[in-house]
Design an enzyme around this catalytic site. Sequence first.
Site, PDB file in Angstrom:
ATOM      1  N   ARG A   1      -2.576 -16.168  92.350  1.00  0.00           N
ATOM      2  CA  ARG A   1      -1.085 -16.614  92.448  1.00  0.00           C
ATOM      3  C   ARG A   1      -0.500 -16.747  91.139  1.00  0.00           C
ATOM      4  O   ARG A   1       0.772 -16.792  91.190  1.00  0.00           O
ATOM      5  CB  ARG A   1      -1.353 -17.770  93.280  1.00  0.00           C
ATOM      6  CG  ARG A   1       0.348 -18.659  93.582  1.00  0.00           C
ATOM      7  CD  ARG A   1       0.037 -19.302  94.726  1.00  0.00           C
ATOM      8  NE  ARG A   1      -0.931 -20.525  94.729  1.00  0.00           N
ATOM      9  CZ  ARG A   1      -1.029 -21.452  93.902  1.00  0.00           C
ATOM     10  NH1 ARG A   1       0.113 -21.486  93.024  1.00  0.00           N
ATOM     11  NH2 ARG A   1      -1.669 -22.302  93.992  1.00  0.00           N
TER      12      ARG A   1
ATOM     13  N   TYR B   1      22.357  -8.414 102.706  1.00  0.00           N
ATOM     14  CA  TYR B   1      21.133  -8.152 103.842  1.00  0.00           C
ATOM     15  C   TYR B   1      21.074  -9.216 104.478  1.00  0.00           C
ATOM     16  O   TYR B   1      21.138 -10.599 103.885  1.00  0.00           O
ATOM     17  CB  TYR B   1      19.761  -7.930 102.935  1.00  0.00           C
ATOM     18  CG  TYR B   1      18.797  -7.878 103.914  1.00  0.00           C
ATOM     19  CD1 TYR B   1      18.473  -7.049 105.112  1.00  0.00           C
ATOM     20  CD2 TYR B   1      17.623  -8.702 103.681  1.00  0.00           C
ATOM     21  CE1 TYR B   1      17.607  -6.842 105.834  1.00  0.00           C
ATOM     22  CE2 TYR B   1      16.435  -8.698 104.696  1.00  0.00           C
ATOM     23  CZ  TYR B   1      16.550  -7.702 105.729  1.00  0.00           C
ATOM     24  OH  TYR B   1      15.469  -7.819 106.628  1.00  0.00           O
TER      25      TYR B   1
ATOM     26  N   ASP C   1      21.335  -8.247  93.373  1.00  0.00           N
ATOM     27  CA  ASP C   1      20.004  -7.371  93.946  1.00  0.00           C
ATOM     28  C   ASP C   1      20.337  -5.915  93.890  1.00  0.00           C
ATOM     29  O   ASP C   1      21.553  -5.455  94.361  1.00  0.00           O
ATOM     30  CB  ASP C   1      20.220  -7.906  95.798  1.00  0.00           C
ATOM     31  CG  ASP C   1      19.308  -7.215  96.649  1.00  0.00           C
ATOM     32  OD1 ASP C   1      18.786  -6.231  96.123  1.00  0.00           O
ATOM     33  OD2 ASP C   1      18.864  -7.708  97.607  1.00  0.00           O
TER      34      ASP C   1
ATOM     35  N   LYS D   1      11.474  -0.561  99.078  1.00  0.00           N
ATOM     36  CA  LYS D   1      12.639   0.410  99.437  1.00  0.00           C
ATOM     37  C   LYS D   1      12.334   1.531  98.579  1.00  0.00           C
ATOM     38  O   LYS D   1      11.360   2.048  98.215  1.00  0.00           O
ATOM     39  CB  LYS D   1      13.974  -0.249  99.462  1.00  0.00           C
ATOM     40  CG  LYS D   1      14.141  -1.444 100.104  1.00  0.00           C
ATOM     41  CD  LYS D   1      14.135  -1.212 101.594  1.00  0.00           C
ATOM     42  CE  LYS D   1      13.522  -2.561 102.660  1.00  0.00           C
ATOM     43  NZ  LYS D   1      14.279  -3.602 102.269  1.00  0.00           N
TER      44      LYS D   1
HETATM   45  N1  LCS Z   1      17.489  -7.013  99.659  1.00  0.00           N
HETATM   46  C1  LCS Z   1      18.035  -5.955 100.468  1.00  0.00           C
HETATM   47  C2  LCS Z   1      19.582  -5.388  99.792  1.00  0.00           C
HETATM   48  C3  LCS Z   1      17.325  -5.689 101.507  1.00  0.00           C
HETATM   49  O1  LCS Z   1      17.983  -4.396 102.169  1.00  0.00           O
HETATM   50  C4  LCS Z   1      16.224  -6.169 102.050  1.00  0.00           C
HETATM   51  C5  LCS Z   1      15.750  -5.785 103.052  1.00  0.00           C
HETATM   52  C6  LCS Z   1      15.858  -7.232 101.392  1.00  0.00           C
HETATM   53  C7  LCS Z   1      16.493  -7.684 100.259  1.00  0.00           C
HETATM   54  C8  LCS Z   1      14.572  -8.069 101.616  1.00  0.00           C
HETATM   55  O2  LCS Z   1      13.580  -7.427 101.406  1.00  0.00           O
HETATM   56  P1  LCS Z   1      12.096  -7.437 102.162  1.00  0.00           P
HETATM   57  O3  LCS Z   1      11.695  -8.789 102.442  1.00  0.00           O
HETATM   58  O4  LCS Z   1      12.102  -6.686 103.613  1.00  0.00           O
HETATM   59  O5  LCS Z   1      11.354  -6.515 101.371  1.00  0.00           O
HETATM   60  N2  LCS Z   1      16.058  -4.879 104.060  1.00  0.00           N
HETATM   61  C9  LCS Z   1      15.934  -4.240 104.946  1.00  0.00           C
HETATM   62  C10 LCS Z   1      16.773  -3.250 105.546  1.00  0.00           C
HETATM   63  O6  LCS Z   1      18.039  -2.951 105.574  1.00  0.00           O
HETATM   64  N3  LCS Z   1      16.185  -2.854 106.833  1.00  0.00           N
HETATM   65  O7  LCS Z   1      14.891  -3.527 107.006  1.00  0.00           O
HETATM   66  C11 LCS Z   1      14.732  -4.294 105.899  1.00  0.00           C
END
Ligand code: LCS
Length: 393
Positions: free
Chosen positions: A58, A111, A183, A208
């Site tokens: 961790r 998001y 972000d 992504k």
């Molecule tokens: N920031 C952005 C711009 C995102 O699109 C997402 C997830 C996150 C943070 C959070 O990330 P995660 O915890 O899912 O790795 N976006 C998603 C979307 O647009 N569709 O499903 C997940």
Amino acid sequence: MDTKNLGFDSKLIHAGDFHDEKGSAVTPIYQTSTFVFKNAQHGADLFAGKEKGYIYTRIGNPTIEALEDKLAALENGYRGIALASGMAAVTTAYLAFLSAGSHIVSTGAVYGPSRGVMESHFAKFGVEYTYIDTSDLNAIEKAIRPNTKMLYLETPANPTISLTDIEEACKIAHKHNVIVVVDNTFSSPYLQKPLDFGADVVLHSLTKFINGHADIVGGALIAKDEEVYKNLRKTMIYMGGNMDPHQAYLVARGVKTLSLRLDRAQESAMKIAEYLETHPKIEWIKYPGLESFEQHDLAKKQMSGFGSMMSFELKGGHKAGTTLMDNVKLSTLAVSLGGVETLIQHPASMTHAGVPENERLEAGITDGLVRYSVGIENVEDLIADLEQALEKI
Ligand code: LCS
């Protein structure tokens, strides 16, 4: 290997990676929760920070650290932190810099859960928030209060694709001693490097573009300097949102082809955007590469490519959108984005369903908005797929 003076593609392949004493060509997976101390003094020295080494996964792990060093190199940052998910990165950044009575100014069209966790959880602990259209620099200046501690930007924003001028927004924030978190999920460091424009922290959902293969969930924070890094690292260790070594290995493998994947995807995205722009069933389309995109010049200023994300609204609103999504065959109906496969989804009923309707509409996330993440299939096949589905409307 010192990759400081190498190009971006060479960094993708080599930065952070190491060969172990047994001669592995790629960074091995250290799938261990804990590390053996040579003796009691060694353990004490590691805890006291007198000696460098590993204690507990961790806190730090060679496989995870290799990925963190690669991400820091790609973003031109001081050091990186890999986390279990993008949301672990978001909540760790909030926890590190916000406290009761402090205030955050943020892009309205972020998001959904990045906004949701602020409104439902951080607010409970007395954090105040203002969601605005950060593409309007005057609105940023106006929203900053004496207790504002963080400006949180998402550019391009999910799912409106609206852009914020990172350099100008940082100038405003820093005048008021406000830390800037960007972000960068929608662009990845291949297309945009927020730290170069003055940001303090870059955040990623590695799920992504960076991993790129829709097979893991992960997140990262990259700090501009030691002070910011130490605060984030300590918060991550306490909160426990660390990445797992096997997850780190997969991301480190996926990221190596980032530029190859994005080059292909954005070339196809441009062709698809041009096709959709003139289609009689399309009300509007937002893609940074189109001349008609109102922030096309800003995209050219801060992005080295226009990416592979677009949003569009069909004539006929929500009903037309669901008909399209139910009829595509090659494009996959699923949330997430940035993978090798093309994905289509409906933010109002899916990724942004948790945002109250009036706030969602105010942020530009209309009922009929469809989000399209272009993958690396043959573009002719993707256009043919859209064509047959659009005919059904
Ligand atoms: N920031 C952005 C711009 C995102 O699109 C997402 C997830 C996150 C943070 C959070 O990330 P995660 O915890 O899912 O790795 N976006 C998603 C979307 O647009 N569709 O499903 C997940």
